[in-house]
Design a protein around this motif. Structure first.
Motif, PDB file in Angstrom:
ATOM      1  N   ARG A   1      70.571  34.161  77.036  1.00 60.57           N
ATOM      2  CA  ARG A   1      69.498  34.939  77.661  1.00 60.57           C
ATOM      3  C   ARG A   1      70.069  36.039  78.545  1.00 60.57           C
TER       4      ARG A   1
ATOM      5  N   LEU B   1      67.484  34.587  84.734  1.00 61.98           N
ATOM      6  CA  LEU B   1      67.547  34.404  83.285  1.00 61.98           C
ATOM      7  C   LEU B   1      68.172  33.053  82.926  1.00 61.98           C
TER       8      LEU B   1
ATOM      9  N   GLY C   1      65.623  30.393  83.053  1.00 63.94           N
ATOM     10  CA  GLY C   1      64.465  30.503  82.188  1.00 63.94           C
ATOM     11  C   GLY C   1      63.326  31.294  82.761  1.00 63.94           C
TER      12      GLY C   1
ATOM     13  N   ARG D   1      72.192  38.759  76.208  1.00 65.78           N
ATOM     14  CA  ARG D   1      71.385  39.737  75.465  1.00 65.78           C
ATOM     15  C   ARG D   1      71.018  40.943  76.318  1.00 65.78           C
TER      16      ARG D   1
END
Length: 265
Positions: free
Chosen positions: A181, A262, A265, A184
């Motif tokens: 996460r 990130l 979550g 990216r």
């Protein structure tokens, strides 16, 4: 604990003597064609070599002579209790897989801690001849390009940041998903540098390191060096992490906070 100027000088001098001895011990076997490795685990290859053991043994011998009342925690020979409130934390070769492969990305990690955590640390790369140190009022690197102060990069957003981790899978499936996460969103992601990645944060070359499954001897020297350079090192919840586990090292509080959001979550 209170560290007097005299004690600080002795701790720094002792740490450099340890690093010098570890350089000699590790280079004695580096890129040797007959170097072999045992594995510490049965389900995966977790190597240990003659050089790991020799490096730590020689550092322990120096501590027995110079600082016999201090505690020691080392990767290869375990823990020894002390009576001074100080403990030396030693990783004789951080990145043994890289060492076996002949890459100059492994290092020797040396730190000294009190009850609150590491107060001084060294990340040493013997083959390149670079030594990063931080704590007790020091933050500098010495190497082929001379001596320079350590300072993290200027603050930037994650989409402009360079992110490192040692293993692409990072840890468990859940940990790997959390890492991806962040990855990216990053501008550039690279792998395989072991402790050298943390040195690059302190030197202002990269912005983030995110890893999982680390031990105290993996993180205490990097914590001292990065914090002295103006960075931040915590676990994935933003808490102090001198015992290891899930680690994030960042060049700035804002970037650290963006990555933490990130990761969680």
């Amino acid at each position: 604990m209170r560290v007097t100027p005299e004690l600080a000088r002795d701790l720094v001098a002792t740490a450099h003597e340890l690093a010098d001895a570890a350089r000699t011990a590790t280079l004695q076997h580096f890129r040797s064609r007959d170097l072999t490795a045992d594995t510490k685990e049965t389900h995966r290859f977790d190597p240990v070599t003659e050089a790991d053991r020799l490096s730590e043994a020689q550092m322990r011998a120096i501590l027995a002579r110079r600082r016999p009342a201090d505690g020691i925690l080392g990767e290869e020979y375990g823990a020894v209790c002390g009576s001074t409130g100080l403990t030396w934390v030693l990783d004789p070769i951080d990145g043994t897989r890289g060492y076996l492969s002949g890459t100059p990305t492994w290092g020797v990690l040396i730190s000294v801690r009190d009850a609150t955590g590491p107060i001084y640390g060294i990340i040493d790369q013997p083959y390149i001849g670079e030594r990063f140190e931080g704590g007790l009022g020091r933050a500098l690197v010495r190497g082929p390009l001379g001596e320079a102060p350590l300072a993290v990069r200027a603050p930037r957003a994650l989409n402009e940041a360079i992110l490192f981790s040692t293993f692409p899978e990072v840890g468990t499936e859940e940990e790997g998903a959390a890492f991806r996460r962040v990855a990216r969103r990053a501008r550039l992601v690279r792998y395989g540098m072991d402790c050298y990645a943390y040195a690059l944060v302190a030197a202002g070359q990269i912005d983030l390191v995110i890893e999982a499954g680390l031990q105290a001897y993996d993180v205490q020297a990097p914590i001292a060096v990065i914090e002295a350079a103006g960075g931040i090192v915590t676990d994935w919840k933003g808490r102090p992490a001198p015992e290891g586990g899930r680690i994030i090292a960042a060049a700035s509080p804002a970037l650290h906070a963006e990555a933490l959001q990130l990761l969680n979550g």
